[in-house]
Design a protein around this motif. Structure first.
Motif, PDB file in Angstrom:
ATOM      1  N   GLY A 108       0.828  -1.202   0.000  1.00 23.01           N
ATOM      2  CA  GLY A 108       0.000   0.000   0.000  1.00 23.01           C
ATOM      3  C   GLY A 108       0.858   1.246   0.000  1.00 23.01           C
ATOM      4  N   ILE A 109       0.270   2.356  -0.425  1.00 23.77           N
ATOM      5  CA  ILE A 109       0.959   3.632  -0.278  1.00 23.77           C
ATOM      6  C   ILE A 109       0.568   4.225   1.078  1.00 23.77           C
ATOM      7  N   CYS A 110       1.010   5.432   1.346  1.00 25.11           N
ATOM      8  CA  CYS A 110       0.824   6.028   2.674  1.00 25.11           C
ATOM      9  C   CYS A 110      -0.634   6.036   3.111  1.00 25.11           C
ATOM     10  N   TYR A 111      -1.547   6.386   2.196  1.00 22.78           N
ATOM     11  CA  TYR A 111      -2.962   6.441   2.573  1.00 22.78           C
ATOM     12  C   TYR A 111      -3.457   5.063   3.003  1.00 22.78           C
ATOM     13  N   ALA A 112      -3.149   4.064   2.197  1.00 22.99           N
ATOM     14  CA  ALA A 112      -3.627   2.711   2.478  1.00 22.99           C
ATOM     15  C   ALA A 112      -3.026   2.172   3.770  1.00 22.99           C
ATOM     16  N   LYS A 113      -1.750   2.432   3.990  1.00 21.54           N
ATOM     17  CA  LYS A 113      -1.113   1.978   5.222  1.00 21.54           C
ATOM     18  C   LYS A 113      -1.720   2.689   6.432  1.00 21.54           C
ATOM     19  N   SER A 114      -2.101   3.946   6.267  1.00 23.41           N
ATOM     20  CA  SER A 114      -2.777   4.667   7.348  1.00 23.41           C
ATOM     21  C   SER A 114      -4.141   4.057   7.639  1.00 23.41           C
ATOM     22  N   HIS A 115      -4.852   3.637   6.594  1.00 23.81           N
ATOM     23  CA  HIS A 115      -6.142   2.970   6.802  1.00 23.81           C
ATOM     24  C   HIS A 115      -5.948   1.673   7.581  1.00 23.81           C
ATOM     25  N   ALA A 116      -4.891   0.926   7.235  1.00 21.75           N
ATOM     26  CA  ALA A 116      -4.621  -0.333   7.935  1.00 21.75           C
ATOM     27  C   ALA A 116      -4.291  -0.092   9.398  1.00 21.75           C
TER      28      ALA A 116
END
Length: 199
Positions: free
Chosen positions: A80-88
């Motif tokens: 994931g990129i930063c946004y996706a990793k933040s969602h996780a």
């Protein structure tokens, strides 16, 4: 920086949605595994942060072409990129009762060109009077983000002289502009061409 709480109830920062899907079995299972070895809220939050930061590569660093946006997909596909990793990270923390907000920076190249919005989270632990931002993007040469509730240890500090910005708003759900580009992109190169430059 001073963070502005947009929603008066902390419960808003514990909610599940399509992206922060902490009701998903994989999110619950991962959270339970991390919680088993880290009993208190601080230890759990640090462990969840380090898990997302260190075991899920940022797709630009790894060369992965896939685009993820749901927390459960980030965990399942390991990218994931930063946004996706933040969602996780938000999903793992909310799954164990840690209020977690999504927040953003605008960053730019060293000459101020090519602005882009960067995603991170802010957490509220028991006994804290405010929020502490954490950046699970993933470390690499020149980037050394660390878990901290006393001083910010983010991947990047903004440089106002290059029109970089710390957006002070605590979002309970992903910003619509962020979610739209993640959901529309067929692969990471397409995503890179459509990243938001402001929110």
């Amino acid at each position: 920086m001073e963070l502005i709480q947009q929603v008066p109830e902390l419960s808003a920062y514990l909610a599940a949605d399509a992206a922060v899907d902490h009701h998903h079995p994989l999110v619950r299972e991962t959270a339970a595994q991390l919680r088993a070895d880290h009993g208190d809220a601080y230890a759990y939050a640090k462990a969840a942060y380090e898990f997302v930061r260190d075991t899920i590569p940022h797709s630009a660093d790894s060369g992965d072409m896939r685009v993820t946006w749901r927390a459960s997909d980030v965990l399942a596909q390991g990218t994931g990129i930063c946004y996706a990793k933040s969602h996780a990270l938000a999903a793992l923390l909310r799954a164990e009762g840690v209020p977690t907000a999504l927040c953003y920076q605008r960053l730019a190249d060293d000459d101020g060109s090519n602005p882009v919005v960067h995603g991170l989270v802010a957490i509220h632990l028991p006994g804290m009077s405010g929020w502490a931002r954490q950046d699970p993007r993933g470390n690499k040469p020149g980037v050394d983000a660390q878990f901290s509730v006393t001083e910010e240890r983010l991947a990047w500090s903004v440089r106002p002289e290059y029109s970089e910005v710390d957006y002070p708003i605590l979002f309970a759900a992903p910003h619509p502009a962020v979610l739209a580009v993640l959901q529309a992109a067929d692969d990471r190169p397409a995503l890179w061409r459509s990243l938001p430059t402001d929110i």
